[in-house]
Design a protein around this motif. Structure first.
Motif, PDB file in Angstrom:
ATOM      1  N   LEU A 203       0.827  -1.210   0.000  1.00  0.00           N
ATOM      2  CA  LEU A 203       0.000   0.000   0.000  1.00  0.00           C
ATOM      3  C   LEU A 203       0.858   1.257   0.000  1.00  0.00           C
ATOM      4  O   LEU A 203       0.597   2.198  -0.763  1.00  0.00           O
ATOM      5  CB  LEU A 203      -0.914   0.001   1.223  1.00  0.00           C
ATOM      6  N   ARG A 204       1.883   1.278   0.869  1.00  0.00           N
ATOM      7  CA  ARG A 204       2.755   2.457   0.911  1.00  0.00           C
ATOM      8  C   ARG A 204       3.424   2.674  -0.451  1.00  0.00           C
ATOM      9  O   ARG A 204       3.484   3.797  -0.949  1.00  0.00           O
ATOM     10  CB  ARG A 204       3.809   2.284   2.001  1.00  0.00           C
ATOM     11  N   ALA A 205       3.933   1.594  -1.034  1.00  0.00           N
ATOM     12  CA  ALA A 205       4.606   1.711  -2.329  1.00  0.00           C
ATOM     13  C   ALA A 205       3.636   2.180  -3.414  1.00  0.00           C
ATOM     14  O   ALA A 205       3.967   3.049  -4.234  1.00  0.00           O
ATOM     15  CB  ALA A 205       5.231   0.373  -2.722  1.00  0.00           C
ATOM     16  N   SER A 206       2.425   1.626  -3.400  1.00  0.00           N
ATOM     17  CA  SER A 206       1.438   1.997  -4.426  1.00  0.00           C
ATOM     18  C   SER A 206       1.005   3.454  -4.281  1.00  0.00           C
ATOM     19  O   SER A 206       0.931   4.195  -5.258  1.00  0.00           O
ATOM     20  CB  SER A 206       0.211   1.082  -4.327  1.00  0.00           C
ATOM     21  N   LEU A 207       0.715   3.844  -3.039  1.00  0.00           N
ATOM     22  CA  LEU A 207       0.289   5.229  -2.802  1.00  0.00           C
ATOM     23  C   LEU A 207       1.411   6.209  -3.110  1.00  0.00           C
ATOM     24  O   LEU A 207       1.170   7.306  -3.626  1.00  0.00           O
ATOM     25  CB  LEU A 207      -0.187   5.386  -1.358  1.00  0.00           C
ATOM     26  N   THR A 208       2.650   5.831  -2.795  1.00  0.00           N
ATOM     27  CA  THR A 208       3.792   6.689  -3.130  1.00  0.00           C
ATOM     28  C   THR A 208       3.911   6.855  -4.639  1.00  0.00           C
ATOM     29  O   THR A 208       4.162   7.962  -5.140  1.00  0.00           O
ATOM     30  CB  THR A 208       5.093   6.094  -2.561  1.00  0.00           C
ATOM     31  N   PHE A 209       3.716   5.758  -5.372  1.00  0.00           N
ATOM     32  CA  PHE A 209       3.800   5.811  -6.831  1.00  0.00           C
ATOM     33  C   PHE A 209       2.717   6.711  -7.406  1.00  0.00           C
ATOM     34  O   PHE A 209       2.970   7.540  -8.289  1.00  0.00           O
ATOM     35  CB  PHE A 209       3.674   4.400  -7.413  1.00  0.00           C
ATOM     36  N   VAL A 210       1.492   6.551  -6.887  1.00  0.00           N
ATOM     37  CA  VAL A 210       0.386   7.407  -7.349  1.00  0.00           C
ATOM     38  C   VAL A 210       0.669   8.864  -7.024  1.00  0.00           C
ATOM     39  O   VAL A 210       0.441   9.771  -7.848  1.00  0.00           O
ATOM     40  CB  VAL A 210      -0.947   6.956  -6.710  1.00  0.00           C
ATOM     41  N   LEU A 211       1.174   9.117  -5.819  1.00  0.00           N
ATOM     42  CA  LEU A 211       1.502  10.487  -5.415  1.00  0.00           C
ATOM     43  C   LEU A 211       2.571  11.085  -6.326  1.00  0.00           C
ATOM     44  O   LEU A 211       2.480  12.255  -6.726  1.00  0.00           O
ATOM     45  CB  LEU A 211       1.967  10.502  -3.965  1.00  0.00           C
ATOM     46  N   LEU A 212       3.576  10.287  -6.688  1.00  0.00           N
ATOM     47  CA  LEU A 212       4.621  10.762  -7.603  1.00  0.00           C
ATOM     48  C   LEU A 212       4.032  11.140  -8.956  1.00  0.00           C
ATOM     49  O   LEU A 212       4.407  12.155  -9.552  1.00  0.00           O
ATOM     50  CB  LEU A 212       5.695   9.683  -7.779  1.00  0.00           C
ATOM     51  N   LEU A 213       3.110  10.312  -9.441  1.00  0.00           N
ATOM     52  CA  LEU A 213       2.469  10.607 -10.726  1.00  0.00           C
ATOM     53  C   LEU A 213       1.675  11.908 -10.656  1.00  0.00           C
ATOM     54  O   LEU A 213       1.728  12.742 -11.566  1.00  0.00           O
ATOM     55  CB  LEU A 213       1.548   9.455 -11.134  1.00  0.00           C
ATOM     56  N   VAL A 214       0.923  12.086  -9.565  1.00  0.00           N
ATOM     57  CA  VAL A 214       0.117  13.300  -9.405  1.00  0.00           C
ATOM     58  C   VAL A 214       1.012  14.533  -9.317  1.00  0.00           C
ATOM     59  O   VAL A 214       0.773  15.562  -9.972  1.00  0.00           O
ATOM     60  CB  VAL A 214      -0.786  13.186  -8.160  1.00  0.00           C
ATOM     61  N   LEU A 215       2.073  14.448  -8.504  1.00  0.00           N
ATOM     62  CA  LEU A 215       2.991  15.578  -8.362  1.00  0.00           C
ATOM     63  C   LEU A 215       3.703  15.887  -9.670  1.00  0.00           C
ATOM     64  O   LEU A 215       3.897  17.061 -10.019  1.00  0.00           O
ATOM     65  CB  LEU A 215       4.016  15.273  -7.259  1.00  0.00           C
ATOM     66  N   THR A 216       4.086  14.840 -10.407  1.00  0.00           N
ATOM     67  CA  THR A 216       4.740  15.053 -11.702  1.00  0.00           C
ATOM     68  C   THR A 216       3.796  15.748 -12.673  1.00  0.00           C
ATOM     69  O   THR A 216       4.185  16.675 -13.390  1.00  0.00           O
ATOM     70  CB  THR A 216       5.215  13.714 -12.289  1.00  0.00           C
ATOM     71  N   GLY A 217       2.529  15.290 -12.697  1.00  0.00           N
ATOM     72  CA  GLY A 217       1.549  15.935 -13.579  1.00  0.00           C
ATOM     73  C   GLY A 217       1.315  17.382 -13.209  1.00  0.00           C
ATOM     74  O   GLY A 217       1.240  18.248 -14.085  1.00  0.00           O
ATOM     75  N   ALA A 218       1.219  17.664 -11.900  1.00  0.00           N
ATOM     76  CA  ALA A 218       1.014  19.044 -11.458  1.00  0.00           C
ATOM     77  C   ALA A 218       2.223  19.910 -11.795  1.00  0.00           C
ATOM     78  O   ALA A 218       2.085  21.053 -12.244  1.00  0.00           O
ATOM     79  CB  ALA A 218       0.741  19.070  -9.959  1.00  0.00           C
ATOM     80  N   LEU A 219       3.423  19.374 -11.573  1.00  0.00           N
ATOM     81  CA  LEU A 219       4.643  20.128 -11.876  1.00  0.00           C
ATOM     82  C   LEU A 219       4.764  20.378 -13.373  1.00  0.00           C
ATOM     83  O   LEU A 219       5.220  21.441 -13.801  1.00  0.00           O
ATOM     84  CB  LEU A 219       5.864  19.359 -11.363  1.00  0.00           C
ATOM     85  N   TYR A 220       4.334  19.394 -14.184  1.00  0.00           N
ATOM     86  CA  TYR A 220       4.392  19.558 -15.638  1.00  0.00           C
ATOM     87  C   TYR A 220       3.489  20.706 -16.091  1.00  0.00           C
ATOM     88  O   TYR A 220       3.822  21.443 -17.025  1.00  0.00           O
ATOM     89  CB  TYR A 220       3.998  18.266 -16.334  1.00  0.00           C
ATOM     90  N   LYS A 221       2.345  20.842 -15.424  1.00  0.00           N
ATOM     91  CA  LYS A 221       1.445  21.948 -15.760  1.00  0.00           C
ATOM     92  C   LYS A 221       2.083  23.293 -15.448  1.00  0.00           C
ATOM     93  O   LYS A 221       1.915  24.269 -16.184  1.00  0.00           O
ATOM     94  CB  LYS A 221       0.127  21.809 -14.987  1.00  0.00           C
ATOM     95  N   VAL A 222       2.831  23.340 -14.347  1.00  0.00           N
ATOM     96  CA  VAL A 222       3.441  24.592 -13.907  1.00  0.00           C
ATOM     97  C   VAL A 222       4.748  24.866 -14.636  1.00  0.00           C
ATOM     98  O   VAL A 222       5.004  25.978 -15.109  1.00  0.00           O
ATOM     99  CB  VAL A 222       3.680  24.563 -12.377  1.00  0.00           C
ATOM    100  N   ASN A 223       5.605  23.839 -14.747  1.00  0.00           N
ATOM    101  CA  ASN A 223       6.934  24.017 -15.331  1.00  0.00           C
ATOM    102  C   ASN A 223       7.298  22.785 -16.156  1.00  0.00           C
ATOM    103  O   ASN A 223       8.074  21.925 -15.716  1.00  0.00           O
ATOM    104  CB  ASN A 223       7.967  24.244 -14.219  1.00  0.00           C
ATOM    105  N   PRO A 224       6.772  22.671 -17.367  1.00  0.00           N
ATOM    106  CA  PRO A 224       7.032  21.466 -18.176  1.00  0.00           C
ATOM    107  C   PRO A 224       8.507  21.281 -18.510  1.00  0.00           C
ATOM    108  O   PRO A 224       8.988  20.152 -18.608  1.00  0.00           O
ATOM    109  CB  PRO A 224       6.201  21.703 -19.440  1.00  0.00           C
TER     110      PRO A 224
END
Length: 432
Positions: free
Chosen positions: A33-54
């Protein structure tokens, strides 16, 4: 027990590790669960960062260390998914489920495991391969700043086919790109341009203060623009002793100085594309769509004898061989017609190449790219230029061809007039 098995398999698909927590295997479940949630969180943060600073995200994704980190994460998650899937099947106790349901439960779990783990494994393969390719193709050096808000890249098409003695750039252009908007202008340089001036800081200026070929003087047979590469490369490479250390060649640096003298622009980078390997690159991309205006010969002589075939008019999906001849053929037309076709081909490739296309055919593109492209673009700047290329792709591209139709006589060029044409294209007047 059948419902329980279905629930565990579906939960493992939706959130790996949750099946273990519910079925009593809490240690592995919490880790999953920790690994899966961390992976999902990384994807979300990467997507948000891409919107701000691709550009920042793309810089990480085109950096060798960043790519290896991405590959390690992909391999870890792929292995974790396999382990948790087999453990979920163990916990579901399929032997106690209805016999008819067992193959469906096991089949669903296995199919999703293969898709997810296979995709992650392929992502790791792409990342590691890309790291090697990018390290080979691009140099390690500081980035050059834009000048007057623009990046100017010398693009050379080198023709080193089996019927040629050595390599000479038969296709030459400067791509000028607005550093903010990505708006690009292609400046076409005819290969037969004469009396080419050189900047004062160029070693060629001392040899040809009145222009290359003034009073028919040069160190090769034909004193034209594309002969500068041959002369410097074969006769006087000592003019540019530091070219190799900077990821370039003496002949390329001579052409860069010539492009600077012609256009009046600072040329920050160059890209040399071998036209023979270019065919492999088009094939790797799956071909290119071109609307052909006139029938063009493949091979043959000036009198159109010994022609191997024809590129027929109309909408064509071209393989690499056909695309190469579409851009290369000049028998039955002219060098200026060929220049125009090369611009069409450049724009078609830029428009039609997509990330999905590149990813699905990555291995062939990577192999072809290593053979085709030589450039002094630093790897550290790839994120910025990849982002800029996305902007360029979305905008119309204009061209300035230095040909008679635009008032340029290659045999007696007026370079003040040429620079005026270029300045007007780069800074078009805006009506009130």
């Amino acid at each position: 027990m059948t419902r329980r098995a279905w629930w565990l398999v579906v939960l493992n698909i939706l959130l790996p590790g949750s099946a273990q927590v519910l079925a009593g295997s809490r240690g592995p479940g919490r880790f999953g669960l920790r690994a899966s949630l961390t992976f999902v969180l990384l994807l979300v943060l990467t997507g948000a960062l891409y919107k701000v600073n691709p550009a920042l995200v793309l810089t990480v994704a085109t950096n060798s260390i960043g790519l290896w980190v991405i590959a390690a994460v992909m391999v870890f998650y792929s292995a974790l998914w396999v382990i948790l899937t087999f453990d979920t099947l163990r916990l579901s106790r399929l032997v106690k489920a209805r016999p008819k349901a067992r193959p469906y439960i096991a089949g669903l779990a296995t199919l999703v495991m293969i898709v997810v783990a296979g995709s992650s494994g392929y992502g790791a393969y792409v990342a590691t391969t890309a790291s090697g390719v990018l390290s080979t193709m691009f140099i390690t050096a500081p980035s050059e700043p834009p000048v007057d808000g623009r990046y100017n890249i010398l693009l050379l098409g080198g023709d080193s086919g089996p019927d040629r003695d050595g390599m000479r750039p038969d296709s030459m252009s400067v791509v000028s790109i607005d550093a903010e908007t990505g708006q690009a202008v292609i400046i076409g340089l005819p290969r037969d341009l004469t009396l080419v001036p050189f900047p004062e800081d160029s070693p060629l200026n001392a040899a040809y203060p009145n222009g290359y070929g003034y009073e028919d003087y040069c160190d090769v047979t034909a004193c034209m623009l594309n002969a500068i590469y041959t002369e410097v490369d074969q006769k006087s490479p000592e003019m540019y002793p530091n070219a190799g250390a900077a990821g370039s060649e003496p002949g390329i640096e001579g052409m860069r100085d010539a492009a600077r003298g012609i256009t009046g622009l600072t040329i920050q980078y160059y890209a040399l594309i071998d036209m023979q390997g270019f065919s492999d690159l088009i094939d790797a991309l799956g071909g290119v769509d071109i609307n052909v205006a006139e029938r063009l010969p493949i091979g043959g002589k000036e009198d159109l004898s010994d022609v191997e075939g024809w590129v027929e008019p109309g909408q064509q999906h071209m393989d690499g061989f056909t695309a190469l001849w579409y851009g290369r053929a000049r028998h039955g037309s002219s060098d200026y017609d060929r220049m125009a076709r090369q611009r069409i081909l450049q724009q078609a490739i830029l428009t039609q190449v997509t990330p999905a296309n590149v990813l699905t055919k990555f291995q062939g593109i990577a192999q072809a790219g290593q053979q085709v492209v030589k450039t002094d673009l630093p790897q550290g700047a790839l994120g910025y230029f990849t982002n800029l290329a996305g902007k360029t792709k979305a905008l119309p591209m204009s061209t300035v061809e230095l040909v008679p139709d635009n008032g340029v006589d290659p045999t007696d060029p007026d370079y003040d007039y040429i620079r005026g044409l270029i300045a007007a294209a780069l800074s078009p007047s805006v009506p009130e």
